[in-house]
Write a protein that holds these residues in place. Structure first.
Motif, mmCIF file in Angstrom:
data_model
loop_
_atom_site.group_PDB
_atom_site.id
_atom_site.type_symbol
_atom_site.label_atom_id
_atom_site.label_comp_id
_atom_site.label_asym_id
_atom_site.label_seq_id
_atom_site.Cartn_x
_atom_site.Cartn_y
_atom_site.Cartn_z
ATOM 1 N N ILE A 186 0.892 -1.157 0.000
ATOM 2 C CA ILE A 186 0.000 0.000 0.000
ATOM 3 C C ILE A 186 0.928 1.204 0.000
ATOM 4 O O ILE A 186 1.765 1.338 0.889
ATOM 5 C CB ILE A 186 -0.898 0.037 1.253
ATOM 6 N N MET A 187 0.814 2.059 -1.004
ATOM 7 C CA MET A 187 1.699 3.216 -1.120
ATOM 8 C C MET A 187 0.863 4.489 -1.213
ATOM 9 O O MET A 187 -0.176 4.495 -1.854
ATOM 10 C CB MET A 187 2.589 3.073 -2.358
ATOM 11 N N LEU A 188 1.355 5.534 -0.568
ATOM 12 C CA LEU A 188 0.669 6.821 -0.620
ATOM 13 C C LEU A 188 1.514 7.787 -1.434
ATOM 14 O O LEU A 188 2.673 8.039 -1.111
ATOM 15 C CB LEU A 188 0.451 7.367 0.797
ATOM 16 N N TYR A 189 0.944 8.296 -2.500
ATOM 17 C CA TYR A 189 1.566 9.313 -3.349
ATOM 18 C C TYR A 189 0.713 10.567 -3.230
ATOM 19 O O TYR A 189 -0.328 10.663 -3.884
ATOM 20 C CB TYR A 189 1.605 8.874 -4.816
ATOM 21 N N GLY A 190 1.112 11.487 -2.376
ATOM 22 C CA GLY A 190 0.296 12.681 -2.162
ATOM 23 C C GLY A 190 -1.032 12.302 -1.550
ATOM 24 O O GLY A 190 -1.096 11.824 -0.424
ATOM 25 N N ASP A 191 -2.113 12.459 -2.307
ATOM 26 C CA ASP A 191 -3.451 12.101 -1.834
ATOM 27 C C ASP A 191 -3.996 10.849 -2.525
ATOM 28 O O ASP A 191 -5.188 10.566 -2.435
ATOM 29 C CB ASP A 191 -4.423 13.260 -2.083
ATOM 30 N N VAL A 192 -3.129 10.133 -3.223
ATOM 31 C CA VAL A 192 -3.563 8.948 -3.955
ATOM 32 C C VAL A 192 -2.920 7.708 -3.338
ATOM 33 O O VAL A 192 -1.709 7.655 -3.142
ATOM 34 C CB VAL A 192 -3.194 9.048 -5.452
ATOM 35 N N VAL A 193 -3.757 6.726 -3.041
ATOM 36 C CA VAL A 193 -3.282 5.451 -2.517
ATOM 37 C C VAL A 193 -3.140 4.486 -3.689
ATOM 38 O O VAL A 193 -4.056 4.346 -4.500
ATOM 39 C CB VAL A 193 -4.276 4.880 -1.483
ATOM 40 N N LYS A 194 -1.992 3.849 -3.762
ATOM 41 C CA LYS A 194 -1.746 2.861 -4.809
ATOM 42 C C LYS A 194 -1.601 1.498 -4.147
ATOM 43 O O LYS A 194 -0.873 1.351 -3.167
ATOM 44 C CB LYS A 194 -0.475 3.201 -5.582
ATOM 45 N N SER A 249 -0.624 -2.534 -4.719
ATOM 46 C CA SER A 249 0.130 -3.398 -5.614
ATOM 47 C C SER A 249 0.173 -4.806 -5.036
ATOM 48 O O SER A 249 0.583 -5.001 -3.892
ATOM 49 C CB SER A 249 1.556 -2.848 -5.777
ATOM 50 N N VAL A 250 -0.292 -5.776 -5.838
ATOM 51 C CA VAL A 250 -0.304 -7.181 -5.449
ATOM 52 C C VAL A 250 0.229 -7.983 -6.635
ATOM 53 O O VAL A 250 -0.173 -7.733 -7.777
ATOM 54 C CB VAL A 250 -1.742 -7.647 -5.104
ATOM 55 N N ASP A 251 1.120 -8.922 -6.355
ATOM 56 C CA ASP A 251 1.638 -9.770 -7.433
ATOM 57 C C ASP A 251 0.497 -10.479 -8.151
ATOM 58 O O ASP A 251 -0.425 -10.992 -7.513
ATOM 59 C CB ASP A 251 2.608 -10.814 -6.874
ATOM 60 N N GLY A 252 0.564 -10.477 -9.471
ATOM 61 C CA GLY A 252 -0.425 -11.175 -10.271
ATOM 62 C C GLY A 252 -1.681 -10.377 -10.575
ATOM 63 O O GLY A 252 -2.581 -10.875 -11.247
ATOM 64 N N SER A 253 -1.756 -9.151 -10.090
ATOM 65 C CA SER A 253 -2.924 -8.297 -10.351
ATOM 66 C C SER A 253 -2.428 -6.925 -10.788
ATOM 67 O O SER A 253 -1.365 -6.479 -10.355
ATOM 68 C CB SER A 253 -3.782 -8.129 -9.098
ATOM 69 N N PRO A 254 -3.216 -6.233 -11.614
ATOM 70 C CA PRO A 254 -2.805 -4.876 -11.979
ATOM 71 C C PRO A 254 -2.885 -3.951 -10.767
ATOM 72 O O PRO A 254 -3.623 -4.229 -9.817
ATOM 73 C CB PRO A 254 -3.815 -4.475 -13.058
ATOM 74 N N ALA A 263 -14.213 -6.336 -7.451
ATOM 75 C CA ALA A 263 -12.995 -5.850 -8.107
ATOM 76 C C ALA A 263 -11.864 -5.622 -7.097
ATOM 77 O O ALA A 263 -10.687 -5.650 -7.457
ATOM 78 C CB ALA A 263 -13.279 -4.555 -8.858
ATOM 79 N N PHE A 264 -12.203 -5.426 -5.824
ATOM 80 C CA PHE A 264 -11.199 -5.168 -4.785
ATOM 81 C C PHE A 264 -10.641 -6.461 -4.190
ATOM 82 O O PHE A 264 -9.619 -6.435 -3.506
ATOM 83 C CB PHE A 264 -11.815 -4.298 -3.671
ATOM 84 N N LYS A 265 -11.287 -7.579 -4.453
ATOM 85 C CA LYS A 265 -10.905 -8.848 -3.827
ATOM 86 C C LYS A 265 -9.412 -9.175 -3.937
ATOM 87 O O LYS A 265 -8.812 -9.602 -2.946
ATOM 88 C CB LYS A 265 -11.747 -9.984 -4.394
ATOM 89 N N PRO A 266 -8.742 -8.962 -5.068
ATOM 90 C CA PRO A 266 -7.302 -9.282 -5.130
ATOM 91 C C PRO A 266 -6.452 -8.467 -4.152
ATOM 92 O O PRO A 266 -5.348 -8.883 -3.794
ATOM 93 C CB PRO A 266 -6.913 -8.946 -6.574
ATOM 94 N N TYR A 267 -6.951 -7.326 -3.699
ATOM 95 C CA TYR A 267 -6.198 -6.437 -2.808
ATOM 96 C C TYR A 267 -6.601 -6.651 -1.334
ATOM 97 O O TYR A 267 -6.089 -5.984 -0.452
ATOM 98 C CB TYR A 267 -6.416 -4.974 -3.220
ATOM 99 N N GLY A 268 -7.487 -7.609 -1.117
ATOM 100 C CA GLY A 268 -8.038 -7.859 0.198
ATOM 101 C C GLY A 268 -7.127 -8.619 1.145
ATOM 102 O O GLY A 268 -7.513 -8.886 2.280
ATOM 103 N N SER A 269 -5.935 -8.966 0.689
ATOM 104 C CA SER A 269 -5.017 -9.689 1.581
ATOM 105 C C SER A 269 -3.690 -8.950 1.755
ATOM 106 O O SER A 269 -2.710 -9.543 2.204
ATOM 107 C CB SER A 269 -4.761 -11.095 1.034
ATOM 108 N N ILE A 270 -3.663 -7.669 1.418
ATOM 109 C CA ILE A 270 -2.412 -6.915 1.578
ATOM 110 C C ILE A 270 -2.027 -6.877 3.047
ATOM 111 O O ILE A 270 -0.901 -7.206 3.413
ATOM 112 C CB ILE A 270 -2.529 -5.503 0.981
ATOM 113 N N LEU A 271 -2.947 -6.493 3.908
ATOM 114 C CA LEU A 271 -2.705 -6.555 5.355
ATOM 115 C C LEU A 271 -3.381 -7.810 5.879
ATOM 116 O O LEU A 271 -4.566 -8.038 5.632
ATOM 117 C CB LEU A 271 -3.273 -5.325 6.067
ATOM 118 N N ARG A 272 -2.611 -8.619 6.606
ATOM 119 C CA ARG A 272 -3.121 -9.884 7.131
ATOM 120 C C ARG A 272 -3.114 -9.848 8.663
ATOM 121 O O ARG A 272 -2.415 -9.026 9.263
ATOM 122 C CB ARG A 272 -2.253 -11.034 6.625
ATOM 123 N N ASP A 273 -3.858 -10.745 9.264
ATOM 124 C CA ASP A 273 -3.894 -10.832 10.729
ATOM 125 C C ASP A 273 -2.483 -11.025 11.292
ATOM 126 O O ASP A 273 -2.133 -10.438 12.313
ATOM 127 C CB ASP A 273 -4.801 -11.976 11.183
#
Length: 178
Positions: free
Chosen positions: A33-41, A43-48, A155-165
């Protein structure tokens, strides 16, 4: 002459900040999860890559994703939570710099007694613990919203595991010095 390294380090930090680099990165085994100014980007392997702006607009692979008002609200909350982590990290850096400058001032003036050093060390340790605990809570807040988005917005499902328990447990363990 001893301060040349410090000045060089500060100059390098300014130079790096000027580059097109994220101001905050939360990186775990699940992605980034990256913050560029006011935009959050995101990035997950295998997904755009995906981006979320402060208005709650989601784009994936530079294509807008349509959302419901409640999903948009969650996206806004997600972006705000990432910004909170950024703000907390800045506060931690600022507090550390103040403590370092006070130590340098005391060292240069000859007022650096053992008692002053111990007090400063205790203060720094307590502030670091407080800030780190807050960072962990901010990341937990991101995960709560991340989980809601992953369950409500396909559409958000691929990014749903960036932060894990596990990441949150590790953060709390580190914050408590274990």
């Amino acid at each position: 002459m001893k301060y040349q390294r410090t000045i060089l380090l500060l100059a390098l930090m300014v130079a790096v900040t000027a580059c097109n680099m994220p101001s905050t990165t939360i990186s775990n085994g699940g992605g980034k999860i990256m913050l560029y100014g006011d935009v959050v980007k995101l990035s997950v392997d295998g997904s755009p890559d995906a981006t979320i702006n402060t208005a709650g607009d989601l784009t994936i692979d530079d294509k807008p994703v349509s959302t419901t008002p409640s999903q948009k609200g969650l996206l806004i909350l997600y972006a705000q939570s990432v910004k909170a982590v950024h703000d907390q990290a800045l506060a931690l850096g600022s507090a550390g710099a103040k403590i370092g400058l006070a130590a340098l001032k005391n060292k240069l003036s000859g007022d650096d007694s053992d008692a002053a050093k111990k007090q400063r060390d205790n203060q720094a340790s307590q502030q670091a613990h407080d800030f780190t605990s807050k960072l962990c809570q901010d990341q937990a807040d991101i995960k709560v919203v991340q989980d809601q988005l992953a369950s409500q917005l396909p559409a958000f499902k691929p990014y749903g595991s960036i932060l894990r328990d596990k990441d949150l447990a590790d953060c709390r363990k580190d914050a408590n010095g274990n």
